[in-house]
Design a protein around this motif. Structure first.
Motif, PDB file in Angstrom:
ATOM      1  N   GLN A 118       0.855  -1.180   0.000  1.00  0.00           N
ATOM      2  CA  GLN A 118       0.000   0.000   0.000  1.00  0.00           C
ATOM      3  C   GLN A 118       0.889   1.228   0.000  1.00  0.00           C
ATOM      4  O   GLN A 118       1.723   1.366   0.879  1.00  0.00           O
ATOM      5  N   MET A 119       0.731   2.111  -0.957  1.00  0.00           N
ATOM      6  CA  MET A 119       1.585   3.285  -0.962  1.00  0.00           C
ATOM      7  C   MET A 119       1.008   4.396  -0.082  1.00  0.00           C
ATOM      8  O   MET A 119       1.429   5.528  -0.111  1.00  0.00           O
ATOM      9  N   THR A 120       0.027   4.052   0.723  1.00  0.00           N
ATOM     10  CA  THR A 120      -0.382   4.936   1.807  1.00  0.00           C
ATOM     11  C   THR A 120      -0.272   4.096   3.066  1.00  0.00           C
ATOM     12  O   THR A 120       0.034   2.916   3.001  1.00  0.00           O
ATOM     13  N   GLY A 121      -0.526   4.699   4.200  1.00  0.00           N
ATOM     14  CA  GLY A 121      -0.493   3.924   5.428  1.00  0.00           C
ATOM     15  C   GLY A 121       0.575   4.383   6.409  1.00  0.00           C
ATOM     16  O   GLY A 121       0.716   3.796   7.477  1.00  0.00           O
ATOM     17  N   THR A 122       1.311   5.432   6.053  1.00  0.00           N
ATOM     18  CA  THR A 122       2.347   5.944   6.947  1.00  0.00           C
ATOM     19  C   THR A 122       1.728   6.425   8.269  1.00  0.00           C
ATOM     20  O   THR A 122       2.195   6.051   9.353  1.00  0.00           O
ATOM     21  N   ALA A 123       0.686   7.228   8.161  1.00  0.00           N
ATOM     22  CA  ALA A 123       0.050   7.765   9.367  1.00  0.00           C
ATOM     23  C   ALA A 123      -0.544   6.635  10.199  1.00  0.00           C
ATOM     24  O   ALA A 123      -0.427   6.613  11.429  1.00  0.00           O
ATOM     25  N   SER A 124      -1.162   5.704   9.510  1.00  0.00           N
ATOM     26  CA  SER A 124      -1.796   4.587  10.199  1.00  0.00           C
ATOM     27  C   SER A 124      -0.747   3.755  10.954  1.00  0.00           C
ATOM     28  O   SER A 124      -0.948   3.363  12.108  1.00  0.00           O
ATOM     29  N   TYR A 125       0.396   3.534  10.315  1.00  0.00           N
ATOM     30  CA  TYR A 125       1.468   2.782  10.976  1.00  0.00           C
ATOM     31  C   TYR A 125       1.963   3.514  12.217  1.00  0.00           C
ATOM     32  O   TYR A 125       2.095   2.926  13.302  1.00  0.00           O
ATOM     33  N   LEU A 126       2.216   4.812  12.069  1.00  0.00           N
ATOM     34  CA  LEU A 126       2.765   5.569  13.193  1.00  0.00           C
ATOM     35  C   LEU A 126       1.744   5.721  14.327  1.00  0.00           C
ATOM     36  O   LEU A 126       2.099   5.704  15.506  1.00  0.00           O
ATOM     37  N   ALA A 127       0.471   5.842  13.958  1.00  0.00           N
ATOM     38  CA  ALA A 127      -0.574   5.938  14.985  1.00  0.00           C
ATOM     39  C   ALA A 127      -0.621   4.633  15.785  1.00  0.00           C
ATOM     40  O   ALA A 127      -0.723   4.643  17.020  1.00  0.00           O
ATOM     41  N   GLY A 128      -0.509   3.522  15.086  1.00  0.00           N
ATOM     42  CA  GLY A 128      -0.483   2.231  15.765  1.00  0.00           C
ATOM     43  C   GLY A 128       0.725   2.106  16.682  1.00  0.00           C
ATOM     44  O   GLY A 128       0.635   1.635  17.819  1.00  0.00           O
ATOM     45  N   LEU A 129       1.851   2.583  16.188  1.00  0.00           N
ATOM     46  CA  LEU A 129       3.099   2.497  16.954  1.00  0.00           C
ATOM     47  C   LEU A 129       3.010   3.310  18.256  1.00  0.00           C
ATOM     48  O   LEU A 129       3.383   2.832  19.332  1.00  0.00           O
ATOM     49  N   VAL A 130       2.514   4.536  18.140  1.00  0.00           N
ATOM     50  CA  VAL A 130       2.419   5.402  19.325  1.00  0.00           C
ATOM     51  C   VAL A 130       1.441   4.798  20.327  1.00  0.00           C
ATOM     52  O   VAL A 130       1.695   4.786  21.539  1.00  0.00           O
ATOM     53  N   HIS A 131       0.343   4.286  19.819  1.00  0.00           N
ATOM     54  CA  HIS A 131      -0.633   3.667  20.718  1.00  0.00           C
ATOM     55  C   HIS A 131      -0.010   2.479  21.453  1.00  0.00           C
ATOM     56  O   HIS A 131      -0.167   2.319  22.664  1.00  0.00           O
ATOM     57  N   GLU A 132       0.715   1.683  20.707  1.00  0.00           N
ATOM     58  CA  GLU A 132       1.374   0.501  21.270  1.00  0.00           C
ATOM     59  C   GLU A 132       2.388   0.879  22.348  1.00  0.00           C
ATOM     60  O   GLU A 132       2.408   0.311  23.440  1.00  0.00           O
ATOM     61  N   ARG A 133       3.205   1.884  22.030  1.00  0.00           N
ATOM     62  CA  ARG A 133       4.284   2.232  22.938  1.00  0.00           C
ATOM     63  C   ARG A 133       3.814   3.041  24.142  1.00  0.00           C
ATOM     64  O   ARG A 133       4.307   2.864  25.250  1.00  0.00           O
ATOM     65  N   LEU A 134       2.898   3.980  23.897  1.00  0.00           N
ATOM     66  CA  LEU A 134       2.557   4.935  24.955  1.00  0.00           C
ATOM     67  C   LEU A 134       1.164   4.715  25.545  1.00  0.00           C
ATOM     68  O   LEU A 134       0.796   5.364  26.520  1.00  0.00           O
ATOM     69  N   GLY A 135       0.392   3.838  24.937  1.00  0.00           N
ATOM     70  CA  GLY A 135      -0.953   3.583  25.466  1.00  0.00           C
ATOM     71  C   GLY A 135      -1.888   4.775  25.350  1.00  0.00           C
ATOM     72  O   GLY A 135      -2.848   4.916  26.095  1.00  0.00           O
ATOM     73  N   ILE A 136      -1.597   5.662  24.408  1.00  0.00           N
ATOM     74  CA  ILE A 136      -2.375   6.889  24.218  1.00  0.00           C
ATOM     75  C   ILE A 136      -3.353   6.667  23.069  1.00  0.00           C
ATOM     76  O   ILE A 136      -3.044   5.951  22.117  1.00  0.00           O
ATOM     77  N   LYS A 137      -4.502   7.311  23.146  1.00  0.00           N
ATOM     78  CA  LYS A 137      -5.441   7.270  22.030  1.00  0.00           C
ATOM     79  C   LYS A 137      -4.821   7.979  20.831  1.00  0.00           C
ATOM     80  O   LYS A 137      -4.294   9.085  20.959  1.00  0.00           O
ATOM     81  N   THR A 138      -4.862   7.337  19.677  1.00  0.00           N
ATOM     82  CA  THR A 138      -4.293   7.960  18.478  1.00  0.00           C
ATOM     83  C   THR A 138      -5.303   7.935  17.341  1.00  0.00           C
ATOM     84  O   THR A 138      -6.253   7.151  17.365  1.00  0.00           O
ATOM     85  N   ARG A 139      -5.069   8.808  16.383  1.00  0.00           N
ATOM     86  CA  ARG A 139      -5.926   8.817  15.192  1.00  0.00           C
ATOM     87  C   ARG A 139      -5.064   9.150  13.973  1.00  0.00           C
ATOM     88  O   ARG A 139      -4.227  10.046  14.030  1.00  0.00           O
ATOM     89  N   ALA A 140      -5.285   8.411  12.892  1.00  0.00           N
ATOM     90  CA  ALA A 140      -4.599   8.702  11.628  1.00  0.00           C
ATOM     91  C   ALA A 140      -5.593   9.352  10.678  1.00  0.00           C
ATOM     92  O   ALA A 140      -6.723   8.891  10.552  1.00  0.00           O
ATOM     93  N   VAL A 141      -5.184  10.432  10.045  1.00  0.00           N
ATOM     94  CA  VAL A 141      -6.034  11.117   9.071  1.00  0.00           C
ATOM     95  C   VAL A 141      -5.252  11.219   7.761  1.00  0.00           C
ATOM     96  O   VAL A 141      -4.132  11.717   7.741  1.00  0.00           O
ATOM     97  N   GLU A 142      -5.856  10.725   6.680  1.00  0.00           N
ATOM     98  CA  GLU A 142      -5.236  10.857   5.351  1.00  0.00           C
ATOM     99  C   GLU A 142      -6.078  11.796   4.514  1.00  0.00           C
ATOM    100  O   GLU A 142      -7.277  11.568   4.371  1.00  0.00           O
ATOM    101  N   LEU A 143      -5.456  12.804   3.934  1.00  0.00           N
ATOM    102  CA  LEU A 143      -6.265  13.734   3.136  1.00  0.00           C
ATOM    103  C   LEU A 143      -6.543  13.193   1.734  1.00  0.00           C
ATOM    104  O   LEU A 143      -7.416  13.706   1.047  1.00  0.00           O
ATOM    105  N   SER A 144      -5.808  12.174   1.321  1.00  0.00           N
ATOM    106  CA  SER A 144      -6.122  11.441   0.093  1.00  0.00           C
ATOM    107  C   SER A 144      -6.257  12.355  -1.120  1.00  0.00           C
ATOM    108  O   SER A 144      -5.637  13.412  -1.177  1.00  0.00           O
TER     109      SER A 144
END
Lengths: 418, 418
Positions: free
Chosen positions: B273-299
């Motif tokens: 998928q040539m998109t998904g950067t935000a989604s990956y990083l949002a998942g990572l931050v949630h995993e590491r810090l236990g914080i609510k995250t959201r990924a937004v793609e303007l597409s």
């Protein structure tokens, strides 16, 4: 002499929730209330004694107008459900002690189903204890799933943004269609009610075919039938656009977005993503048909895009906000203000007041008769219902090229390098 | 008597690419050319003899204005690279035979780097063969990565939409911050050049802090440093907003969006998928810090949102389109029209003409000196450069509540049920 008004915002924000706040403020001042206090972050913040005097922020007519054009909850919002009265009386005692301390006569809560539940409990408690305050609910939600009211403020603006964005996505997709077909899947908010995804049908105008398929959460989603429909359409058209609700489920009740996670593509950390329906279906179509696909999620923009708000919606939100204070001032409590539709064409609406006990916790879905037999589009009745609600435009107040918002922590020109 | 003009659109669309088309049409007519033909789907469609007479669609001043407000390529677009002349002379012979057949004197191609490559090859071929046609390029790309020109038409409108949407996403996120922190990651287009993601910095105004972190593809992305920065910021703020380019890469050259796929979360069907950067990083931050995250793609909306186009951009696109015909009419060939910046404040620009050989296939990146030392924000120089380009607004022509576009397959009132 009259006392004070307290107003709060609760639940998911909308593009016009602050227009209702502006209406509450203006009518309260006009009707002779002393102060208008705003709860910070709804009843949750208020229980921590977080509140502001709105006169510190709305100092003139320009700021009032700016507030009408500001998306998301100016006061901050919360998702906080009061306990039942018999479960925890202490919380209620605390709320009422604070109301007495601030000399509150009128309590306005702007929100959706859960917020009307708060109005119900507080007004019941006032009845039980003989407290003098009056409690009135102001409807708000992009989801349009509140009972009794014809529609909710916030829905029209979200519908307008969704329809306009759908037109733009379709136009973009058509540009690339020479000798290569493409399938585009747009994911729209609305977990249980399909009002928002149905609004993509408004993109169908003289200059646009609109989406080819629309899937609402009210009808169970058949993945094989979907692939078959897309396959059939691709024989006739080069560009296919399907709009799907984030909440569509298969016949056995599984969310399509969960399928994605459960089966193959859970996110990098194994979390359940409550988005991803469009992405899953785009992957599936690409896999099955070998066609270029694209998933588009409108995300929080669909509830925050004040720059494309509907004028009908902004004006109704403002009027409904004012009507809550009027209702309380004239003696009502335990009620929600509602919008009654008088006529579709020309569109006319009137404001009414209903017992909040009839409203709380009900969820208004799209009638099955407003969805076609195949369950993949909305009917003309649906379109006639939504169309009046997206009409008209407020020009944003543009500063340095961007829409200006009224915010609490506004910086001043002198301490902000432009 | 003058002959005819041929114009095509190529590469990724923008919100104002049709304003350049309108400029080409108007100046061609004013300068006495007979017909203005439009290639359908660029040179690729033209090779199949797909073209239209633009007078059939632009019949009056209103339609010309509507074209200026219509996003995506009116004529359709393509991604098609001509061979080198020595590789396949037949393709060139075919193009020139068609040009002769249609009595074309002026060939205008609106596009980015690849399109300028087409202008270069065709004008070279004309020189080699003594063909009479003149070939002029009209710059266009939201990515702003063309050399020589100060900026490209299309960039300003995309930057304006991105900055306005960033403000709305931030406002939405702030509403929910009571006693729970959240991290929001906005993904912006721009594979190699960070002009668009940098434009999120414009959201920083008196009423908005703007994003906290901005990551451009020009600087390698350090995942651990990112998590550390977010962790540090969360000690001071409840809501963090990071803007990331879809093209950010780690030090070893891997795209972050590929990391997501490669490591754990490839889509349900194993596709890259040539998109998904935000989604990956949002998942990572949630995993590491236990914080609510959201990924937004303007597409695709960031290149198609004509409803929020910059007036400076629409006007420059129109002027540049006209200037291509003027340049050809006055004898130039093998050139691209460019925008020179005369001054930042007050913003003034002028139109120039440059040899396309100096432009083709170059890629203009954000200078390292316009990115801060830590590589996580842009400098004031960057902001001063972009700010003039997002100014001013054209009101969309609203019909039934939505922006109207000029399209080829327009339906008529009589055969379209409104």
């Amino acid at each position: 002499m009259k006392g004070n008004v307290l107003v709060g915002q609760s639940g998911g924000p909308t593009a016009v929730i602050n227009s209702s706040l502006a209406g509450v403020f203006k009518t309260a001042k006009e009707r002779g209330y002393q102060k208008v206090y705003g709860m910070r972050f709804g009843i949750q913040g208020f229980l921590d004694e977080q509140y502001v005097d709105l006169s510190d922020y709305i100092r003139n007519e320009l700021e009032l107008e700016l507030l009408k054009r500001t998306p998301s909850a100016f006061l901050g919002t919360c998702r906080y459900k009061l306990p039942e009265i018999h479960e925890d009386k202490e919380v209620f005692d605390k709320v009422f002690a604070l109301l007495d301390k601030l000399d509150i006569e009128v309590f306005i809560y702007i929100g959706g189903n859960d917020s009307m539940d708060t109005i119900r409990k507080l007004s019941d408690y006032a009845l039980l204890t003989g407290a003098k305050q009056r409690f009135v609910g102001c409807p708000k939600t992009i989801d349009n799933d509140l009972a009794i009211t014809d529609h909710t403020p916030g829905f029209g603006s979200a519908a307008k943004y969704i329809a306009a964005s759908t037109k733009e996505v379709i136009r973009d997709a058509l540009g690339f269609s020479y000798k290569k077909k493409n399938v585009n899947i747009i994911e729209i908010m609305g977990r249980n009610a399909g009002w928002l995804v149905g609004a993509t049908a408004l993109a169908r105008q003289e200059d646009c075919d609109g989406p080819d398929l629309i899937y609402l959460p009210e009808v169970s989603f058949d993945i094989e039938a979907f692939v078959e429909r897309v396959t059939g359409l691709l024989e006739k058209k080069d560009v296919i656009v399907a709009a799907v609700s984030e909440g569509i489920r298969t016949a056995d009740g599984a969310y399509v977005c969960e399928l994605a996670d459960g089966a193959h593509s859970k996110d990098a950390f194994g979390h359940i993503q409550m988005t991803g329906t469009a992405s899953y279906l785009a992957g599936l179509v690409h896999e099955r048909l070998g066609i270029k696909t694209r998933a588009v999620e409108l995300s929080t923009l669909q509830r925050a895009a004040a720059h494309l708000a509907s004028r009908v919606d902004v004006d109704e939100a403002f009027a409904v906000g004012g009507a809550t204070v009027k209702a309380a001032d004239e003696g009502s409590s335990g009620v929600m203000v509602v919008i009654d539709r008088v006529s579709d064409d020309p569109y006319q609406s009137a404001i009414g007041v209903y017992d909040v006990h009839r409203i709380a916790n009900g969820e208004k879905l799209v009638p099955r008769s407003w969805i076609n037999a195949a369950g993949d589009y909305v009917t003309d009745e649906f379109v006639s219902y939504v169309k009046p609600l997206i009409q008209g435009h407020y020009n944003p107040m543009m500063v340095a090229g961007l829409p200006r918002h009224l915010v609490m922590n506004q910086k001043n020109y002198s301490d902000y390098q432009i």
